[in-house]
Design a protein around this motif. Structure first.
Motif, PDB file in Angstrom:
ATOM      1  N   LEU A  56      75.291 -57.099 -65.406  1.00 39.01           N
ATOM      2  CA  LEU A  56      75.622 -58.243 -64.551  1.00 39.01           C
ATOM      3  C   LEU A  56      74.525 -58.475 -63.521  1.00 39.01           C
ATOM      4  CD1 LEU A  56      77.814 -60.338 -63.459  1.00 39.01           C
ATOM      5  CD2 LEU A  56      78.395 -58.513 -61.850  1.00 39.01           C
ATOM      6  N   PHE A  57      74.049 -57.398 -62.910  1.00 40.12           N
ATOM      7  CA  PHE A  57      73.053 -57.525 -61.850  1.00 40.12           C
ATOM      8  C   PHE A  57      71.711 -58.022 -62.375  1.00 40.12           C
ATOM      9  CE2 PHE A  57      75.485 -54.058 -59.364  1.00 40.12           C
ATOM     10  CZ  PHE A  57      76.339 -55.020 -58.851  1.00 40.12           C
ATOM     11  N   LYS A  58      71.415 -57.761 -63.652  1.00 40.38           N
ATOM     12  CA  LYS A  58      70.194 -58.316 -64.244  1.00 40.38           C
ATOM     13  C   LYS A  58      70.239 -59.842 -64.192  1.00 40.38           C
ATOM     14  CE  LYS A  58      69.247 -54.525 -67.487  1.00 40.38           C
ATOM     15  NZ  LYS A  58      69.211 -54.140 -68.919  1.00 40.38           N
ATOM     16  N   GLY A  59      71.409 -60.398 -64.502  1.00 36.84           N
ATOM     17  CA  GLY A  59      71.562 -61.851 -64.418  1.00 36.84           C
ATOM     18  C   GLY A  59      71.442 -62.351 -62.996  1.00 36.84           C
ATOM     19  N   MET A  60      71.983 -61.579 -62.036  1.00 37.13           N
ATOM     20  CA  MET A  60      71.911 -61.977 -60.627  1.00 37.13           C
ATOM     21  C   MET A  60      70.453 -62.006 -60.152  1.00 37.13           C
ATOM     22  SD  MET A  60      73.820 -60.267 -57.320  1.00 37.13           S
ATOM     23  CE  MET A  60      72.805 -58.782 -57.315  1.00 37.13           C
ATOM     24  N   VAL A  61      69.681 -61.011 -60.532  1.00 43.35           N
ATOM     25  CA  VAL A  61      68.262 -60.961 -60.151  1.00 43.35           C
ATOM     26  C   VAL A  61      67.522 -62.148 -60.743  1.00 43.35           C
ATOM     27  CG1 VAL A  61      66.108 -59.668 -60.440  1.00 43.35           C
ATOM     28  CG2 VAL A  61      68.218 -58.463 -59.839  1.00 43.35           C
ATOM     29  N   GLY A  62      67.826 -62.497 -62.001  1.00 41.23           N
ATOM     30  CA  GLY A  62      67.184 -63.651 -62.633  1.00 41.23           C
ATOM     31  C   GLY A  62      67.536 -64.943 -61.932  1.00 41.23           C
ATOM     32  N   ASP A  63      68.805 -65.080 -61.522  1.00 39.30           N
ATOM     33  CA  ASP A  63      69.219 -66.292 -60.798  1.00 39.30           C
ATOM     34  C   ASP A  63      68.458 -66.436 -59.481  1.00 39.30           C
ATOM     35  OD1 ASP A  63      71.016 -66.947 -62.755  1.00 39.30           O
ATOM     36  OD2 ASP A  63      72.757 -66.115 -61.724  1.00 39.30           O
ATOM     37  N   ARG A  64      68.352 -65.336 -58.741  1.00 40.20           N
ATOM     38  CA  ARG A  64      67.671 -65.392 -57.440  1.00 40.20           C
ATOM     39  C   ARG A  64      66.205 -65.774 -57.612  1.00 40.20           C
ATOM     40  NH1 ARG A  64      64.985 -61.694 -53.812  1.00 40.20           N
ATOM     41  NH2 ARG A  64      65.357 -62.306 -51.630  1.00 40.20           N
ATOM     42  N   LYS A  65      65.578 -65.213 -58.625  1.00 45.43           N
ATOM     43  CA  LYS A  65      64.175 -65.542 -58.879  1.00 45.43           C
ATOM     44  C   LYS A  65      64.016 -67.029 -59.195  1.00 45.43           C
ATOM     45  CE  LYS A  65      60.184 -64.264 -61.734  1.00 45.43           C
ATOM     46  NZ  LYS A  65      59.817 -65.667 -62.029  1.00 45.43           N
ATOM     47  N   ASN A  66      64.913 -67.582 -59.985  1.00 45.59           N
ATOM     48  CA  ASN A  66      64.842 -69.008 -60.311  1.00 45.59           C
ATOM     49  C   ASN A  66      65.039 -69.865 -59.068  1.00 45.59           C
ATOM     50  OD1 ASN A  66      64.408 -68.560 -63.041  1.00 45.59           O
ATOM     51  ND2 ASN A  66      66.590 -68.587 -63.544  1.00 45.59           N
ATOM     52  N   TYR A  67      65.980 -69.477 -58.213  1.00 47.44           N
ATOM     53  CA  TYR A  67      66.211 -70.229 -56.979  1.00 47.44           C
ATOM     54  C   TYR A  67      64.959 -70.211 -56.104  1.00 47.44           C
ATOM     55  CZ  TYR A  67      71.243 -70.184 -58.024  1.00 47.44           C
ATOM     56  OH  TYR A  67      72.469 -70.359 -58.606  1.00 47.44           O
ATOM     57  N   ILE A  68      64.326 -69.043 -55.996  1.00 44.69           N
ATOM     58  CA  ILE A  68      63.119 -68.924 -55.169  1.00 44.69           C
ATOM     59  C   ILE A  68      61.979 -69.756 -55.754  1.00 44.69           C
ATOM     60  CG2 ILE A  68      61.311 -67.332 -54.407  1.00 44.69           C
ATOM     61  CD1 ILE A  68      63.474 -65.212 -54.061  1.00 44.69           C
ATOM     62  N   ASP A  69      61.782 -69.660 -57.074  1.00 44.72           N
ATOM     63  CA  ASP A  69      60.694 -70.405 -57.725  1.00 44.72           C
ATOM     64  C   ASP A  69      60.882 -71.908 -57.547  1.00 44.72           C
ATOM     65  OD1 ASP A  69      59.576 -68.033 -58.529  1.00 44.72           O
ATOM     66  OD2 ASP A  69      60.358 -68.122 -60.578  1.00 44.72           O
ATOM     67  N   ASN A  70      62.107 -72.375 -57.722  1.00 44.92           N
ATOM     68  CA  ASN A  70      62.374 -73.812 -57.573  1.00 44.92           C
ATOM     69  C   ASN A  70      62.150 -74.273 -56.139  1.00 44.92           C
ATOM     70  OD1 ASN A  70      63.086 -74.049 -60.272  1.00 44.92           O
ATOM     71  ND2 ASN A  70      65.269 -73.708 -59.891  1.00 44.92           N
ATOM     72  N   LYS A  71      62.526 -73.440 -55.177  1.00 42.95           N
ATOM     73  CA  LYS A  71      62.331 -73.796 -53.773  1.00 42.95           C
ATOM     74  C   LYS A  71      60.847 -73.821 -53.412  1.00 42.95           C
ATOM     75  CE  LYS A  71      64.169 -74.816 -49.750  1.00 42.95           C
ATOM     76  NZ  LYS A  71      64.984 -76.027 -49.572  1.00 42.95           N
ATOM     77  N   LEU A  72      60.092 -72.884 -53.945  1.00 40.97           N
ATOM     78  CA  LEU A  72      58.648 -72.846 -53.684  1.00 40.97           C
ATOM     79  C   LEU A  72      57.964 -74.095 -54.239  1.00 40.97           C
ATOM     80  CD1 LEU A  72      57.842 -69.080 -54.426  1.00 40.97           C
ATOM     81  CD2 LEU A  72      57.681 -70.235 -52.209  1.00 40.97           C
ATOM     82  N   LYS A  73      58.391 -74.535 -55.404  1.00 36.57           N
ATOM     83  CA  LYS A  73      57.825 -75.754 -55.971  1.00 36.57           C
ATOM     84  C   LYS A  73      58.181 -76.966 -55.116  1.00 36.57           C
ATOM     85  CE  LYS A  73      57.895 -74.177 -60.784  1.00 36.57           C
ATOM     86  NZ  LYS A  73      58.503 -74.391 -62.132  1.00 36.57           N
ATOM     87  N   GLU A  74      59.375 -76.914 -54.547  1.00 31.14           N
ATOM     88  CA  GLU A  74      59.851 -78.049 -53.750  1.00 31.14           C
ATOM     89  C   GLU A  74      59.105 -78.183 -52.432  1.00 31.14           C
ATOM     90  OE1 GLU A  74      63.892 -79.226 -51.252  1.00 31.14           O
ATOM     91  OE2 GLU A  74      64.082 -77.956 -53.043  1.00 31.14           O
ATOM     92  N   VAL A  75      58.852 -77.048 -51.739  1.00 33.88           N
ATOM     93  CA  VAL A  75      58.280 -77.113 -50.387  1.00 33.88           C
ATOM     94  C   VAL A  75      56.779 -76.826 -50.363  1.00 33.88           C
ATOM     95  CG1 VAL A  75      60.484 -76.515 -49.351  1.00 33.88           C
ATOM     96  CG2 VAL A  75      58.849 -74.681 -49.909  1.00 33.88           C
TER      97      VAL A  75
END
Length: 331
Positions: free
Chosen positions: A11-30
């Motif tokens: 389960l936590f592997k999926g959580m880590v992947g989600d957080r990374k995607n959120y960070i990557d998308n935010k970095l592209k945005e700002v």
């Protein structure tokens, strides 16, 4: 404990992947480094997404492990979270650990499971029944499993074909399409709608209505998929089911074997990344109300005609019954 750990680590592997995607998308945005407030917002968003995911899973059938897991392993799970995810504070870690305990009462078997199918007649059944189960492991001396499906033949359902395990090839043969392709369509239709409408100038829409149009069109995806499935059942599946319902019993066994062979051939020739684990010698058996369990084809690790003593020692108290058969096979 090893099984408990495998489940929550997966389960936590999926959580880590989600957080990374959120960070990557935010970095592209700002296009700059993220502030502490933005990271905190992402951490909370990740936690909520993980908790929502757990709550959305289907409940297991007749299984209750959450209380036992919480009483015995809550501290272990919380310590694991504190050690590996320092971006969660202690309160968040406790919230997540408590929710993880409920995961063991949910249909979450991504760390691995054994699928078993039981089919035949009980003492009271006139018609055959089938139940398909997934077994995940043992907790507190009890099996953790879920009933995936149950098929009953009766006056209203005179035949059924149920693909198991690697189902994509059989589904394509039976329906003209498989679940994996339907899921891809379900993703692609909204993507294409959003892409196409996004490229149209906003002036072509009433003020503030462009997003509404996109959302409304995206809701048509379900209707499209429902119609595809309906047509697949009517034009592909129903004629086969009608035929299967009237086939002689020995031809049914040949049909079942052919379905496995179709999957085997696909796995051998298609460079699609799927592992070729279907094929080789196939055991075929028939279960009927009158005759019980009958082998139509059964593989041995040896050639039976060179080992006639096997029939003598394993299948009869009267070896002379097989003397003619064995002599004929030996010739």
């Amino acid at each position: 404990m090893n099984y408990i750990e495998r489940v929550f680590v997966d389960l936590f592997k999926g959580m880590v992947g989600d957080r990374k995607n959120y960070i990557d998308n935010k970095l592209k945005e700002v296009s700059r480094n993220l502030t502490a407030e933005e990271l905190q917002e992402i951490n909370s968003k990740t936690l909520k997404a993980t908790i929502d995911f757990i709550e959305q899973q289907d409940d297991l059938n007749n299984c209750s492990f959450a209380q036992y897991v919480e009483e015995k392993y809550f501290v272990t799970i919380k310590n694991h979270i504190n050690s590996n995810f320092d971006w969660l504070n202690d309160e968040q870690s406790a919230e997540l650990a408590k929710k993880v305990c409920t995961l063991f009462d949910k249909d979450f078997f991504r760390d691995g499971y054994v699928g078993l199918c039981f089919a035949g007649f009980g003492k009271e059944e006139i018609f055959p029944q089938m139940v398909h189960l997934h077994f995940g492991g043992i907790i507190n001396g009890k099996l953790r499993y879920i009933e995936k499906e149950q098929v009953s033949i009766d006056e209203d359902t005179d035949a059924s074909i149920t693909p198991l395990a690697q189902t994509d090839v059989m589904q394509t043969f039976l329906f003209g399409i498989n679940d994996g392709f339907i899921q891809k369509i379900a993703v692609e239709i909204p993507r294409q709608i959003s892409k196409k409408l996004g490229s149209i100038d906003n002036d072509c829409f009433a003020e503030g209505k462009k997003g509404t149009v996109i959302r409304e069109l995206n809701t048509s995806t379900k209707g499209i998929l429902d119609e595809i499935i309906k047509k697949a059942n009517e034009e592909f599946m129903r004629p086969i089911i009608q035929s299967v319902a009237t086939l002689p019993i020995e031809e049914l066994s040949l049909f079942a074997e052919s379905m496995i062979n179709i999957t085997s051939v696909r796995r051998k020739v298609a460079l699609d990344g799927n592992i070729g684990t279907v094929g080789g010698p196939i055991d075929v058996a028939i279960v009927s109300k009158h005759d019980g369990f009958i082998w139509m084809k059964r593989k041995h690790y040896f050639d039976i005609k060179y080992n006639p003593q096997y029939m003598y020692t394993h299948y009869t108290e009267n070896p002379k019954m097989y003397e003619g058969i064995n002599n004929e096979e030996a010739d």
